[in-house]
Design an enzyme around this catalytic site. Structure first.
Site, PDB file in Angstrom:
ATOM      1  N   ARG A   1       0.840  -1.199   0.000  1.00 48.97           N
ATOM      2  CA  ARG A   1       0.000   0.000   0.000  1.00 48.97           C
ATOM      3  C   ARG A   1       0.876   1.250   0.000  1.00 48.97           C
ATOM      4  O   ARG A   1       1.863   1.325   0.719  1.00 48.97           O
ATOM      5  CB  ARG A   1      -0.927   0.009   1.216  1.00 48.97           C
ATOM      6  CG  ARG A   1      -1.864  -1.197   1.250  1.00 48.97           C
ATOM      7  CD  ARG A   1      -2.834  -1.168   2.401  1.00 48.97           C
ATOM      8  NE  ARG A   1      -3.629  -2.390   2.442  1.00 48.97           N
ATOM      9  CZ  ARG A   1      -4.573  -2.639   3.347  1.00 48.97           C
ATOM     10  NH1 ARG A   1      -4.834  -1.751   4.303  1.00 48.97           N
ATOM     11  NH2 ARG A   1      -5.254  -3.775   3.309  1.00 48.97           N
TER      12      ARG A   1
ATOM     13  N   ARG B   1       1.795   1.548  10.391  1.00 51.55           N
ATOM     14  CA  ARG B   1       1.394   1.834   9.012  1.00 51.55           C
ATOM     15  C   ARG B   1       2.624   1.718   8.112  1.00 51.55           C
ATOM     16  O   ARG B   1       3.532   2.546   8.180  1.00 51.55           O
ATOM     17  CB  ARG B   1       0.780   3.233   8.906  1.00 51.55           C
ATOM     18  CG  ARG B   1      -0.013   3.442   7.624  1.00 51.55           C
ATOM     19  CD  ARG B   1      -0.691   4.796   7.603  1.00 51.55           C
ATOM     20  NE  ARG B   1      -1.676   4.950   8.643  1.00 51.55           N
ATOM     21  CZ  ARG B   1      -2.920   4.478   8.605  1.00 51.55           C
ATOM     22  NH1 ARG B   1      -3.323   3.781   7.554  1.00 51.55           N
ATOM     23  NH2 ARG B   1      -3.760   4.687   9.595  1.00 51.55           N
TER      24      ARG B   1
ATOM     25  N   GLU C   1      -6.880   0.121  14.860  1.00 57.31           N
ATOM     26  CA  GLU C   1      -7.600  -0.878  14.063  1.00 57.31           C
ATOM     27  C   GLU C   1      -6.688  -2.055  13.741  1.00 57.31           C
ATOM     28  O   GLU C   1      -5.579  -1.881  13.249  1.00 57.31           O
ATOM     29  CB  GLU C   1      -8.101  -0.254  12.765  1.00 57.31           C
ATOM     30  CG  GLU C   1      -8.874  -1.236  11.885  1.00 57.31           C
ATOM     31  CD  GLU C   1      -9.231  -0.662  10.523  1.00 57.31           C
ATOM     32  OE1 GLU C   1      -9.559  -1.469   9.623  1.00 57.31           O
ATOM     33  OE2 GLU C   1      -9.165   0.572  10.348  1.00 57.31           O
TER      34      GLU C   1
ATOM     35  N   SER D   1     -11.121  -5.778  10.142  1.00 61.33           N
ATOM     36  CA  SER D   1     -12.455  -5.337   9.744  1.00 61.33           C
ATOM     37  C   SER D   1     -13.164  -6.502   9.070  1.00 61.33           C
ATOM     38  O   SER D   1     -12.526  -7.473   8.635  1.00 61.33           O
ATOM     39  CB  SER D   1     -12.385  -4.135   8.799  1.00 61.33           C
ATOM     40  OG  SER D   1     -11.775  -4.491   7.580  1.00 61.33           O
TER      41      SER D   1
ATOM     42  N   ARG E   1       0.410  -5.118  12.822  1.00 56.56           N
ATOM     43  CA  ARG E   1      -0.371  -4.549  13.931  1.00 56.56           C
ATOM     44  C   ARG E   1      -0.597  -5.558  15.050  1.00 56.56           C
ATOM     45  O   ARG E   1      -0.722  -5.180  16.218  1.00 56.56           O
ATOM     46  CB  ARG E   1      -1.692  -3.987  13.410  1.00 56.56           C
ATOM     47  CG  ARG E   1      -1.474  -2.793  12.499  1.00 56.56           C
ATOM     48  CD  ARG E   1      -2.723  -2.017  12.212  1.00 56.56           C
ATOM     49  NE  ARG E   1      -2.439  -0.947  11.254  1.00 56.56           N
ATOM     50  CZ  ARG E   1      -3.335  -0.081  10.810  1.00 56.56           C
ATOM     51  NH1 ARG E   1      -4.595  -0.155  11.233  1.00 56.56           N
ATOM     52  NH2 ARG E   1      -3.002   0.850   9.944  1.00 56.56           N
TER      53      ARG E   1
END
Length: 491
Positions: A295, A310, A382, A385, A438
């Site tokens: 990403r 990140r 986070e 999801s 994470r």
């Protein structure tokens, strides 16, 4: 309240992308944009509902332009059909015995109609491409229970556990990683650039352990394991609802090609049954996929993005479901329940949120996020999801299923080739089982000890070669720690 069916209506698989067009000069023009069949009539008849959904989701879709282009499309299509009908009439007249003068007049008329039709058909192709380009920006419809507003309007669904009460000064994962010799961001920055990293020593074992643990636990629930391609066609990225190019794209595109690096295994797994008709008896299809993800993280900055939180490249285990439309809400609940079970089994404190409309990506009908407590960062972050995309992706990807006939006579007729049950589009769902960096942040920060060590949660130990604690290193050489009595595996 009006029902909110998906606005996408896919063509049969050959029409999902149009062929290259030869120009009058004999050159080959660029391939027009792939096409999804969109229910423009439903959009026009439910203009206010669509407009409200676009506003609620902070979408940049231009509904007025879509409707304007659609009206032009209908008018031009009508004219094309009129000329085709006239051409057919002329062709039929020429089948009989005619006087030479009459035949010549018909030939001239047919030639004129053909020339006019070619020009209009070319205009129709360009208009259709423009209409598709604008209409594909319209997001999926939204679950009626989804909170309306921006991210802060998201609703707490469940809280699991409580923050650990530390009796010593808490360190963040960056400090822990440095003291335990687990990461090297500086060397990676020299080799690859910012937001890249080397994992070292026990951190490597921890990553591999997390991947194998997640695969093993999810596979027990009937999910078939996959390792996916990590380079895909740009069109597949688009059909899954992501934008491979643009000012703030999160996608790495490969220059000089129509390919991209994946940002999530959701994309190649979503495409595995592209342009297929599945038997109803095969549903649900459940996959658990391991991949690296890439990403750009365009626009990300600040202390909240430091370290492993990140990064540009990471490993992830993703769950994906293809199911019947009437089952997707149930599987959405199953997926979020599995995520909660996984993270609770590791002893993490986390909360689950029903995300507000402003935080939904274009494909998601409804999305649940899991945010875990990260004591070193002193905030929730986070880690997972779960999204129900209904038929938004499958209508673009051309993934349908054929319902089993409820009437035995229909089944017999279908087998004899006299007819078949109409196909329907499957629903797709995706959920993260383990985003490795994470998870490493969570484990290091939540299970750090006063002496500087980090305890590995018991469920992970069989997957890390029996490693149960990461201790501060002595000054011994790395290779000395790799022999049979390795300090990686305390006895």
């Amino acid at each position: 309240m009006l029902p909110l069916p998906s606005i996408l209506r896919a063509f049969s698989s050959p029409a999902l992308a149009t062929a290259s067009i030869a120009t009058q000069e004999g050159q080959v023009a660029a391939k027009p944009q792939w096409r999804a069949a969109i229910d423009f009539k439903w959009i026009r008849d439910n203009k206010d509902v669509v407009a409200a959904n676009i506003r609620n989701r902070n979408s940049s879709a231009d509904l007025e332009l879509v409707l304007e282009l659609y009206e032009k499309f209908l008018s031009l299509q009508k004219e094309v059909e009129r000329l085709r009908a006239e051409r057919n009439i002329v062709a039929n007249k020429m089948k009989g015995k005619l006087e030479p003068s009459v035949r010549q007049a018909l030939v001239e008329e047919g030639k004129s109609l053909k020339e006019g039709l070619v020009a209009l058909e070319e205009d129709l192709v360009h208009l259709t491409d423009k209409l598709q380009q604008e209409a594909q920006c319209i997001p999926n419809t939204t679950h009626p229970d989804a909170p309306i507003g921006s991210e802060e309007n998201s609703v707490l669904r469940r809280m699991v556990g409580s923050p650990r009460d530390f009796s010593f000064a808490v360190k963040d994962h960056l400090q822990l990683g440095k003291e335990l010799d687990l990461f090297d961001f500086d060397a990676a920055a020299e080799v690859s650039g910012s937001k890249f990293y080397y994992l070292k020593n026990e951190a490597v074992l921890l990553e591999m352990g997390l991947i194998n643990w997640a695969l093993a636990e999810v596979s027990k629930r009937g999910f078939a394991p996959l390792i996916t391609p990590e380079i895909v066609r740009s069109s597949v990225v688009e059909k899954c609802g992501f934008q491979p190019r643009g000012q703030n794209t999160q996608v790495y595109s490969i220059e000089g090609s129509d390919q991209c690096l994946i940002g999530t295994a959701e994309i190649p797994v979503g495409g595995i049954h592209m342009d297929s008709i599945l038997p109803e008896s095969s549903l649900p299809l459940k996959y658990v996929a391991y991949s690296h993800c890439f990403r750009t993280e365009a626009g990300a900055a600040g202390t909240a993005t430091r370290g492993l939180y990140r990064v540009h490249q990471f490993s992830k285990v993703e769950m994906f479901v293809f199911c019947r439309p009437e089952d997707s809400d149930r599987y959405h609940e199953e997926l979020i329940g599995m995520e909660e079970d996984l993270f609770a089994s590791l002893g993490l404190h986390f909360k689950t949120l029903d995300m507000a409309t402003g935080d939904l990506g274009a494909p998601a009908y409804r999305k649940f996020d899991v945010e875990a407590w990260m004591p070193g960062l002193d905030r929730y972050g986070e880690i997972s999801s779960a999204s129900n995309c209904t038929d938004y992706q499958s209508r673009r990807l051309g993934i349908r299923y054929r319902p089993s006939p409820s009437d035995p006579s229909q089944q017999a007729s279908s087998k004899k080739g006299k007819g078949s049950t109409p196909t329907q589009f499957v629903h797709t769902l995706n959920a993260t089982a383990c985003a490795v960096p994470r998870m490493i942040v969570c484990l290091l920060e939540n299970f750090q000890q006063e002496d500087g060590s980090v305890v590995i949660p018991e469920p992970l130990r069989p997957f890390t070669g029996g490693l149960y604690v990461i201790r501060p290193k002595s000054n011994q050489k790395l290779m000395e720690g790799m022999n049979t009595s390795s300090s990686f595996f305390p006895r």
